[in-house]
Design a protein around this motif. Structure first.
Motif, short mmCIF file in Angstrom:
data_model
loop_
_atom_site.label_atom_id
_atom_site.label_comp_id
_atom_site.label_asym_id
_atom_site.label_seq_id
_atom_site.Cartn_x
_atom_site.Cartn_y
_atom_site.Cartn_z
N GLY A 65 48.48 28.19 -11.08
CA GLY A 65 47.56 27.69 -12.10
C GLY A 65 46.11 27.83 -11.68
N ILE A 66 45.20 27.33 -12.51
CA ILE A 66 43.77 27.47 -12.24
C ILE A 66 43.40 26.82 -10.92
CG2 ILE A 66 41.45 26.82 -13.03
CD1 ILE A 66 42.49 26.98 -15.90
N LEU A 67 43.78 25.56 -10.75
CA LEU A 67 43.49 24.89 -9.48
C LEU A 67 44.49 25.29 -8.40
CD1 LEU A 67 42.52 21.25 -10.57
CD2 LEU A 67 41.04 22.98 -9.56
N GLY A 68 45.76 25.39 -8.77
CA GLY A 68 46.78 25.71 -7.78
C GLY A 68 46.51 27.02 -7.05
N SER A 69 46.13 28.05 -7.77
CA SER A 69 45.88 29.34 -7.13
C SER A 69 44.67 29.27 -6.22
CB SER A 69 45.69 30.43 -8.19
OG SER A 69 44.61 30.12 -9.06
N LEU A 70 43.66 28.50 -6.62
CA LEU A 70 42.50 28.30 -5.75
C LEU A 70 42.90 27.56 -4.48
CD1 LEU A 70 39.41 28.34 -5.21
CD2 LEU A 70 39.29 26.16 -6.46
N TYR A 71 43.70 26.50 -4.63
CA TYR A 71 44.16 25.76 -3.46
C TYR A 71 44.91 26.68 -2.50
CZ TYR A 71 43.27 21.46 -6.18
OH TYR A 71 42.70 20.44 -6.91
N CYS A 72 45.83 27.48 -3.04
CA CYS A 72 46.61 28.38 -2.19
C CYS A 72 45.70 29.35 -1.43
CB CYS A 72 47.62 29.17 -3.02
SG CYS A 72 48.96 28.17 -3.70
N ALA A 117 52.90 37.97 -7.02
CA ALA A 117 51.61 38.65 -7.11
C ALA A 117 50.52 37.90 -6.35
CB ALA A 117 51.22 38.83 -8.58
N LEU A 118 50.49 36.57 -6.52
CA LEU A 118 49.47 35.77 -5.84
C LEU A 118 49.70 35.80 -4.33
CD1 LEU A 118 47.05 33.87 -5.94
CD2 LEU A 118 48.65 31.97 -6.22
N ALA A 119 50.95 35.71 -3.90
CA ALA A 119 51.25 35.75 -2.47
C ALA A 119 50.76 37.05 -1.84
CB ALA A 119 52.75 35.58 -2.24
N LYS A 120 50.98 38.16 -2.52
CA LYS A 120 50.52 39.46 -2.03
C LYS A 120 49.00 39.53 -2.01
CE LYS A 120 54.53 42.28 -3.36
NZ LYS A 120 54.99 43.39 -4.24
N GLU A 121 48.39 38.96 -3.02
CA GLU A 121 46.93 39.03 -3.15
C GLU A 121 46.21 38.27 -2.04
OE1 GLU A 121 43.44 37.44 -6.19
OE2 GLU A 121 45.51 37.61 -6.91
N ILE A 122 46.73 37.11 -1.67
CA ILE A 122 45.99 36.27 -0.72
C ILE A 122 46.47 36.41 0.71
CG2 ILE A 122 45.47 34.60 -2.53
CD1 ILE A 122 47.54 32.73 -1.44
N SER A 123 47.57 37.14 0.93
CA SER A 123 48.02 37.41 2.30
C SER A 123 47.31 38.64 2.83
CB SER A 123 49.54 37.62 2.34
OG SER A 123 50.24 36.44 2.04
N THR A 124 47.15 38.69 4.14
CA THR A 124 46.49 39.84 4.76
C THR A 124 47.48 40.77 5.44
OG1 THR A 124 46.14 38.61 6.83
CG2 THR A 124 44.40 38.49 5.16
N GLY A 125 48.74 40.60 5.11
CA GLY A 125 49.76 41.46 5.68
C GLY A 125 50.65 40.77 6.66
N HIS A 126 50.46 39.48 6.86
CA HIS A 126 51.27 38.73 7.82
C HIS A 126 52.03 37.58 7.15
CE1 HIS A 126 48.09 40.69 10.22
NE2 HIS A 126 49.07 40.84 11.10
N ASP A 127 52.28 37.72 5.85
CA ASP A 127 53.05 36.72 5.10
C ASP A 127 52.46 35.31 5.20
OD1 ASP A 127 54.89 38.60 4.20
OD2 ASP A 127 56.20 38.34 5.94
N GLU A 128 51.13 35.22 5.15
CA GLU A 128 50.50 33.90 5.17
C GLU A 128 50.91 33.09 3.95
OE1 GLU A 128 47.47 36.63 7.24
OE2 GLU A 128 48.86 36.75 5.55
N ALA A 129 51.23 33.78 2.86
CA ALA A 129 51.72 33.11 1.64
C ALA A 129 53.01 33.78 1.20
CB ALA A 129 50.67 33.20 0.53
N LEU A 130 53.96 32.95 0.78
CA LEU A 130 55.23 33.45 0.27
C LEU A 130 55.53 32.80 -1.07
CD1 LEU A 130 57.45 33.36 3.51
CD2 LEU A 130 56.40 35.38 2.45
#
Length: 273
Positions: A25-32, A54-67
């Protein structure tokens, strides 16, 4: 210098496993995004699997910081499976951020004509889902003797809305005329009560529970609404979404290790009147 380094370390989220519901969401994606930038490992939870991925790929730098962990928070079986997947993947949860909230088809209907179906639908996500996620993930925190639960409420879970600011108010992305319905205030007020209960229930086990309550956030409302709302705020303006992040990181980090059962209200002073 050493004390400064020590204090900065308290705000460090490196390697903390943080679950964010309503994560796309608007806030959730910012928090992540900001939690990943602060060093956390973030489990993005929302209904739409593709958006989570899509969001996990966008905010990770290649080390699965987000899943991505898609879940139907209104379905008990789905929540149980989801929680098991998270614990299997990470082995633990350090922080649970209950951020998800729902808007039903008739969300802005007048109180006199508000459908029970819509009431139940919103309560299922805003309150019951918070119970389910906490029930499924909280015990693992208690067993480890540490953890932070952050429940997201709203200014209208603390005070009643001033109905006058909604005269002529408009929000194009939400379909036009807006208001704050009773179900929203009731469900967000329940969040504050739930937090206090959890703080006393699991506090002895080392698990802290706190509420983060945002004031009105500028996010596409028309100028008249923003002008009327801002007139109610001592700082004279609505909040920006980014202004919620500092309090969130504080509650997620060891800097708030003795903060438990509190409602951190980030409202520009609206509740100080």
């Amino acid at each position: 210098m050493n004390s400064e380094v020590g204090m900065n370390k308290k705000f460090d989220l490196n390697d903390k496993v943080i679950v964010v519901t309503g994560g796309t969401g608007i806030l959730g994606s910012l928090y992540c995004r900001r939690l990943v930038e602060a060093g956390a490992k973030v489990a993005i939870a929302d209904l739409d699997k593709e958006k989570c991925i899509a969001l996990a790929k966008e905010i990770s730098t290649g080390h699965d910081e987000a899943l991505a962990f898609a879940v139907n928070l209104a379905d008990e079986a789905s929540v149980k499976i989801w929680a098991g997947q998270i614990l299997e993947t990470y082995g633990r949860v350090d922080v649970l951020i209950n951020n998800a909230a729902a808007k039903s088809a008739n969300f802005f209907a007048p109180l006199e004509r508000f459908p029970l179906e819509d009431w139940n639908q919103v309560m299922a996500v805003n309150v019951t889902a918070m119970f389910l996620t906490t029930r499924e993930l909280g015990p693992s925190m208690a067993e480890r003797g540490q953890g932070s639960i952050i429940n997201i409420s709203s200014i209208y879970g603390v005070v009643g809305p001033d109905q006058r600011i909604y005269e002529g108010s408009w929000y194009e992305d939400l379909g036009g005329s807006i208001n704050t319905p009773l179900i929203y205030s009731v469900s967000k007020g329940a969040v504050v009560a739930m937090t206090k209960y959890l703080a006393t229930y699991w506090g002895p086990k080392g698990v802290r529970a706190n509420t983060l309550t945002p004031g009105g956030i500028s996010s596409g409302q028309n100028g008249l609404f923003q002008e009327k709302y801002s007139a109610r705020v001592p700082l004279g303006r609505m909040a920006q979404a980014e202004e919620m992040v500092g309090a969130l990181i504080f509650l997620a980090s060891d800097a708030s290790s003795y903060v438990n059962g509190q409602n951190i209200i980030v409202d520009g002073g609206l509740t100080a009147w």
